[in-house]
Design a protein around this motif. Sequence first.
Motif, PDB file in Angstrom:
ATOM      1  N   TYR A  18      45.470  50.342  35.248  1.00 57.10           N
ATOM      2  CA  TYR A  18      44.956  49.203  36.018  1.00 57.10           C
ATOM      3  C   TYR A  18      43.578  48.784  35.520  1.00 57.10           C
ATOM      4  O   TYR A  18      43.266  47.586  35.461  1.00 57.10           O
ATOM      5  CB  TYR A  18      44.889  49.555  37.503  1.00 57.10           C
ATOM      6  N   GLU A 104      54.248  48.562  44.130  1.00 52.10           N
ATOM      7  CA  GLU A 104      54.436  49.142  42.797  1.00 52.10           C
ATOM      8  C   GLU A 104      55.923  49.414  42.570  1.00 52.10           C
ATOM      9  O   GLU A 104      56.643  49.706  43.542  1.00 52.10           O
ATOM     10  CB  GLU A 104      53.620  50.424  42.660  1.00 52.10           C
ATOM     11  N   ASN A 108      52.519  43.404  35.219  1.00 50.93           N
ATOM     12  CA  ASN A 108      51.151  43.455  34.696  1.00 50.93           C
ATOM     13  C   ASN A 108      50.432  42.108  34.758  1.00 50.93           C
ATOM     14  O   ASN A 108      49.286  42.016  35.196  1.00 50.93           O
ATOM     15  CB  ASN A 108      51.160  43.955  33.247  1.00 50.93           C
TER      16      ASN A 108
END
Length: 434
Positions: A18, A104, A108
Amino acid sequence: MQTVTLIIDKRRELSVKYKKLLENDYSKVIISKNLLTALKIIQDTEPDLILISDSIDSDLADYCKKIRALTYNMRPVIVALSKSSEAADRIKALDSGADDFISEPVNNDEFAMRVKAHLRREFETNLDNKSFLPNKKYSKRALKRTLSAEHDWAALYISIENFQNYKETYSELASDKLLKTYAAIITSTLNGNDYLGSVGDSSFLVITNTFKAEKIAKFLIFGFDMVVKKFYSQTDLERGYVMTHGDEQEGRRIGFMYTVIGIVTSETKKFKNVGEVMSSLSNIHSLAKNGSKSAYMMDRAKISAENSVLEKRYNDKILIIENDESMILLLSTILNMQGYKVESINGYDEGYFTSQVPAVVIIDAGSDENGKGLDVCRLMKKDAAFENTRFIVTSIFHNKEKVLNAGADLYLPKPYEMSDILKWVERFVNEVNE
């Protein structure tokens, strides 16, 4: 100046992933694996956005509620990250203080864009509506982050003096244009690692490195003095001052705008908090004021001492120069009752010696034929000791331009209301002691 994102996540690989997705030249990302470390980071940097993963030991919604309670005064964006896609979990997290919920595994590109959108909106809500720069609250946040970074830095407190008077005379539209022009000049001297924000209606904060600070100040004084003339009429430029009009400002002589810059650096002392920095900046900025000319002052280590205090003595002295003894008695009595220290001179031939340089001088102009009071006003204005003193000239002959050309800051025709002169005395005393 970069935005700051805090990721609270126990998982090493995903948190690093991340960080790589979000970090760039304009956005810094910090990772914390537990609440204790996270709280220290929040206190030191006041992040713009906090990502909270449900990998933590506590309940995600409960964690969001705790973070929101601990950051109520800074109000960062909180985004909940969870393996769950259940509507009940999303609703619970959002109800507990989260601004967004991301399930999740993440896409991206979508993840990066959603976080970027939150950061953009957070930044835009902290913009000053006049200069379109980060506001005072955000400027203090930027300064706090600089202190926590533990590298050498310099801060510049930049103001436009006489700005409010200009705004009242030339309109808000003209003053807004000036603000944006000066902001553009300042921006031209900075790079991506520097910060520029507002700290007042006509003042800015720049955070840069210690090597550039003085060069920036010198350029800004040159640039401001070159461009400010374009914001005045040719009549005012030829006269050498602005002569105001209207009921409230009738007969006021106003000087042109100029810029004052105070500079402090991390080389002079170890600052403990933002309050200390702002106090030092305010002090050095006050010392930089040089009459009506643009100037800067830098707090250097060789002229600074530990625990030194820069203190400006408050000046509430009023000097009255009048031929009429009854008027002297009346003015002295009323001004004394208002708490001012009053000294008076009866006539124009006694000179103007006074035990203390006054904040305000009230002079009667004399008759239209001799105008001795105007001669005294001209003489005192040439004396460097009275550089910061404000002059109120009262007169039975109504020639405003003649009085202002003698150096008066305010022309007050007789007879006048006592409330008017008290109002102006208070205003001028405040100006002198700023």
